[in-house]
Design a protein around this motif. Structure first.
Motif, PDB file in Angstrom:
ATOM      1  N   THR A  57       0.850  -1.191   0.000  1.00  0.00           N
ATOM      2  CA  THR A  57       0.000   0.000   0.000  1.00  0.00           C
ATOM      3  C   THR A  57       0.883   1.237   0.000  1.00  0.00           C
ATOM      4  OG1 THR A  57      -1.699  -1.158   1.271  1.00  0.00           O
ATOM      5  CG2 THR A  57      -1.790   1.233   1.279  1.00  0.00           C
ATOM      6  N   THR A  58       0.513   2.227  -0.799  1.00  0.00           N
ATOM      7  CA  THR A  58       1.247   3.492  -0.829  1.00  0.00           C
ATOM      8  C   THR A  58       0.515   4.508   0.037  1.00  0.00           C
ATOM      9  OG1 THR A  58       2.080   3.048  -3.045  1.00  0.00           O
ATOM     10  CG2 THR A  58       2.128   5.331  -2.304  1.00  0.00           C
ATOM     11  N   ILE A  59       1.262   5.107   0.955  1.00  0.00           N
ATOM     12  CA  ILE A  59       0.710   6.125   1.847  1.00  0.00           C
ATOM     13  C   ILE A  59       1.395   7.455   1.554  1.00  0.00           C
ATOM     14  CG2 ILE A  59       0.454   6.872   4.244  1.00  0.00           C
ATOM     15  CD1 ILE A  59       0.539   3.924   5.060  1.00  0.00           C
ATOM     16  N   HIS A  60       0.598   8.485   1.364  1.00  0.00           N
ATOM     17  CA  HIS A  60       1.100   9.853   1.201  1.00  0.00           C
ATOM     18  C   HIS A  60       0.789  10.587   2.499  1.00  0.00           C
ATOM     19  CE1 HIS A  60       1.545   9.108  -3.063  1.00  0.00           C
ATOM     20  NE2 HIS A  60       0.311   8.645  -3.067  1.00  0.00           N
ATOM     21  N   ALA A  61       1.770  11.274   3.049  1.00  0.00           N
ATOM     22  CA  ALA A  61       1.569  11.988   4.311  1.00  0.00           C
ATOM     23  C   ALA A  61       2.120  13.398   4.215  1.00  0.00           C
ATOM     24  CB  ALA A  61       2.257  11.244   5.453  1.00  0.00           C
ATOM     25  N   THR A  62       1.418  14.325   4.848  1.00  0.00           N
ATOM     26  CA  THR A  62       1.873  15.709   4.917  1.00  0.00           C
ATOM     27  C   THR A  62       1.961  16.122   6.382  1.00  0.00           C
ATOM     28  OG1 THR A  62      -0.398  16.512   4.702  1.00  0.00           O
ATOM     29  CG2 THR A  62       0.903  16.356   2.679  1.00  0.00           C
ATOM     30  N   PHE A  63       2.889  17.032   6.665  1.00  0.00           N
ATOM     31  CA  PHE A  63       3.156  17.477   8.026  1.00  0.00           C
ATOM     32  C   PHE A  63       3.231  18.992   8.059  1.00  0.00           C
ATOM     33  CE2 PHE A  63       4.776  13.281   7.379  1.00  0.00           C
ATOM     34  CZ  PHE A  63       4.412  12.589   8.516  1.00  0.00           C
ATOM     35  N   ALA A  73       8.085  15.673   9.788  1.00  0.00           N
ATOM     36  CA  ALA A  73       8.227  14.723   8.685  1.00  0.00           C
ATOM     37  C   ALA A  73       9.444  13.830   8.898  1.00  0.00           C
ATOM     38  CB  ALA A  73       8.332  15.468   7.349  1.00  0.00           C
ATOM     39  N   ARG A  74      10.544  14.422   9.351  1.00  0.00           N
ATOM     40  CA  ARG A  74      11.758  13.626   9.612  1.00  0.00           C
ATOM     41  C   ARG A  74      11.545  12.643  10.761  1.00  0.00           C
ATOM     42  NH1 ARG A  74      14.774  18.353   8.209  1.00  0.00           N
ATOM     43  NH2 ARG A  74      14.628  19.054  10.344  1.00  0.00           N
ATOM     44  N   GLU A  75      10.842  13.095  11.795  1.00  0.00           N
ATOM     45  CA  GLU A  75      10.560  12.209  12.926  1.00  0.00           C
ATOM     46  C   GLU A  75       9.724  11.015  12.472  1.00  0.00           C
ATOM     47  OE1 GLU A  75       8.206  12.193  17.203  1.00  0.00           O
ATOM     48  OE2 GLU A  75       8.488  14.099  16.165  1.00  0.00           O
ATOM     49  N   ALA A  76       8.709  11.277  11.676  1.00  0.00           N
ATOM     50  CA  ALA A  76       7.869  10.191  11.166  1.00  0.00           C
ATOM     51  C   ALA A  76       8.682   9.249  10.289  1.00  0.00           C
ATOM     52  CB  ALA A  76       6.694  10.765  10.374  1.00  0.00           C
ATOM     53  N   GLN A  77       9.555   9.803   9.451  1.00  0.00           N
ATOM     54  CA  GLN A  77      10.382   8.966   8.581  1.00  0.00           C
ATOM     55  C   GLN A  77      11.265   8.042   9.419  1.00  0.00           C
ATOM     56  OE1 GLN A  77      12.643  11.131   5.700  1.00  0.00           O
ATOM     57  NE2 GLN A  77      13.430   9.292   4.743  1.00  0.00           N
ATOM     58  N   ARG A  78      11.874   8.556  10.468  1.00  0.00           N
ATOM     59  CA  ARG A  78      12.714   7.715  11.341  1.00  0.00           C
ATOM     60  C   ARG A  78      11.901   6.602  11.996  1.00  0.00           C
ATOM     61  NH1 ARG A  78      15.005  12.730  12.628  1.00  0.00           N
ATOM     62  NH2 ARG A  78      13.714  12.890  14.493  1.00  0.00           N
ATOM     63  N   LYS A  79      10.716   6.939  12.459  1.00  0.00           N
ATOM     64  CA  LYS A  79       9.869   5.939  13.109  1.00  0.00           C
ATOM     65  C   LYS A  79       9.385   4.885  12.110  1.00  0.00           C
ATOM     66  CE  LYS A  79       8.374   8.720  17.002  1.00  0.00           C
ATOM     67  NZ  LYS A  79       7.246   9.279  17.745  1.00  0.00           N
ATOM     68  N   LEU A  80       9.083   5.307  10.901  1.00  0.00           N
ATOM     69  CA  LEU A  80       8.672   4.344   9.878  1.00  0.00           C
ATOM     70  C   LEU A  80       9.828   3.414   9.516  1.00  0.00           C
ATOM     71  CD1 LEU A  80       6.527   6.641   7.576  1.00  0.00           C
ATOM     72  CD2 LEU A  80       5.685   4.839   9.096  1.00  0.00           C
ATOM     73  N   ASP A  95      10.009   7.947   0.473  1.00  0.00           N
ATOM     74  CA  ASP A  95      10.523   9.056  -0.333  1.00  0.00           C
ATOM     75  C   ASP A  95      10.063  10.369   0.277  1.00  0.00           C
ATOM     76  OD1 ASP A  95      11.707   7.390  -2.325  1.00  0.00           O
ATOM     77  OD2 ASP A  95       9.704   7.047  -3.146  1.00  0.00           O
ATOM     78  N   GLU A  96      11.029  11.228   0.565  1.00  0.00           N
ATOM     79  CA  GLU A  96      10.731  12.550   1.115  1.00  0.00           C
ATOM     80  C   GLU A  96      10.234  13.451   0.001  1.00  0.00           C
ATOM     81  OE1 GLU A  96      13.222  16.176   3.077  1.00  0.00           O
ATOM     82  OE2 GLU A  96      13.850  14.131   3.550  1.00  0.00           O
ATOM     83  N   GLY A  97       9.201  14.238   0.292  1.00  0.00           N
ATOM     84  CA  GLY A  97       8.682  15.178  -0.689  1.00  0.00           C
ATOM     85  C   GLY A  97       9.652  16.317  -0.921  1.00  0.00           C
ATOM     86  N   THR A  98       9.540  16.978  -2.039  1.00  0.00           N
ATOM     87  CA  THR A  98      10.446  18.079  -2.374  1.00  0.00           C
ATOM     88  C   THR A  98      10.289  19.263  -1.427  1.00  0.00           C
ATOM     89  OG1 THR A  98       8.847  18.930  -3.972  1.00  0.00           O
ATOM     90  CG2 THR A  98      10.567  17.469  -4.815  1.00  0.00           C
ATOM     91  N   ASP A  99       9.133  19.365  -0.777  1.00  0.00           N
ATOM     92  CA  ASP A  99       8.905  20.466   0.160  1.00  0.00           C
ATOM     93  C   ASP A  99       9.489  20.192   1.543  1.00  0.00           C
ATOM     94  OD1 ASP A  99       7.209  18.499   1.066  1.00  0.00           O
ATOM     95  OD2 ASP A  99       5.385  19.690   0.845  1.00  0.00           O
ATOM     96  N   GLY A 100       9.929  18.959   1.789  1.00  0.00           N
ATOM     97  CA  GLY A 100      10.505  18.602   3.073  1.00  0.00           C
ATOM     98  C   GLY A 100       9.481  18.319   4.159  1.00  0.00           C
ATOM     99  N   ALA A 101       8.220  18.638   3.904  1.00  0.00           N
ATOM    100  CA  ALA A 101       7.176  18.447   4.905  1.00  0.00           C
ATOM    101  C   ALA A 101       6.169  17.377   4.484  1.00  0.00           C
ATOM    102  CB  ALA A 101       6.460  19.759   5.172  1.00  0.00           C
ATOM    103  N   SER A 102       6.581  16.517   3.566  1.00  0.00           N
ATOM    104  CA  SER A 102       5.706  15.431   3.138  1.00  0.00           C
ATOM    105  C   SER A 102       6.558  14.221   2.811  1.00  0.00           C
ATOM    106  CB  SER A 102       4.876  15.845   1.923  1.00  0.00           C
ATOM    107  OG  SER A 102       5.710  16.110   0.812  1.00  0.00           O
ATOM    108  N   LEU A 103       5.890  13.062   2.747  1.00  0.00           N
ATOM    109  CA  LEU A 103       6.590  11.844   2.371  1.00  0.00           C
ATOM    110  C   LEU A 103       5.611  10.866   1.754  1.00  0.00           C
ATOM    111  CD1 LEU A 103       5.873   9.404   4.604  1.00  0.00           C
ATOM    112  CD2 LEU A 103       7.393  10.747   6.017  1.00  0.00           C
ATOM    113  N   THR A 104       6.165   9.913   1.023  1.00  0.00           N
ATOM    114  CA  THR A 104       5.410   8.816   0.427  1.00  0.00           C
ATOM    115  C   THR A 104       6.113   7.537   0.839  1.00  0.00           C
ATOM    116  OG1 THR A 104       4.777  10.185  -1.457  1.00  0.00           O
ATOM    117  CG2 THR A 104       4.583   7.806  -1.731  1.00  0.00           C
TER     118      THR A 104
END
Length: 63
Positions: free
Chosen positions: A2-8, A14-21, A30-39
Motif C-alpha cells: 500500500t502506498t501512503i502519502h503523508a503531509t506534516f 516529517a523527519r521524525e515520522a520517517q525515522r519511526k517508519l 521518499d521525502e517530498g520536495t517540500d521537506g514536509a511530506s513523504l510517500t
C-alpha cells in the motif's frame, strides 16, 4: 503493498515520522520536495501501524 502519502506542518515532524517508519522496517520512503511530506510503500501487515505513526507525529495520511 500500500502506498501512503503523508503531509506534516513542518520538516521536523516529517523527519521524525520517517525515522519511526524506518524503525518499523519500512524501507521505501521518499521525502517530498517540500521537506514536509513523504510517500511510503508499506506492506499490508504494517499499514495500520504506519498510519498511527504518521498521525502520532502530527501528520495527515492519505492512502
Amino acid at each position: 503493498m500500500t502506498t501512503i502519502h503523508a503531509t506534516f506542518q513542518d520538516e521536523n515532524r516529517a523527519r521524525e515520522a520517517q525515522r519511526k517508519l524506518q524503525f518499523l522496517r519500512i524501507e521505501q520512503i521518499d521525502e517530498g520536495t517540500d521537506g514536509a511530506s513523504l510517500t511510503a510503500d508499506v506492506g499490508d501487515e504494517l499499514v495500520e501501524r504506519a498510519l498511527h505513526v504518521i498521525r502520532q507525529t502530527g501528520g495527515a495520511a492519505e492512502i
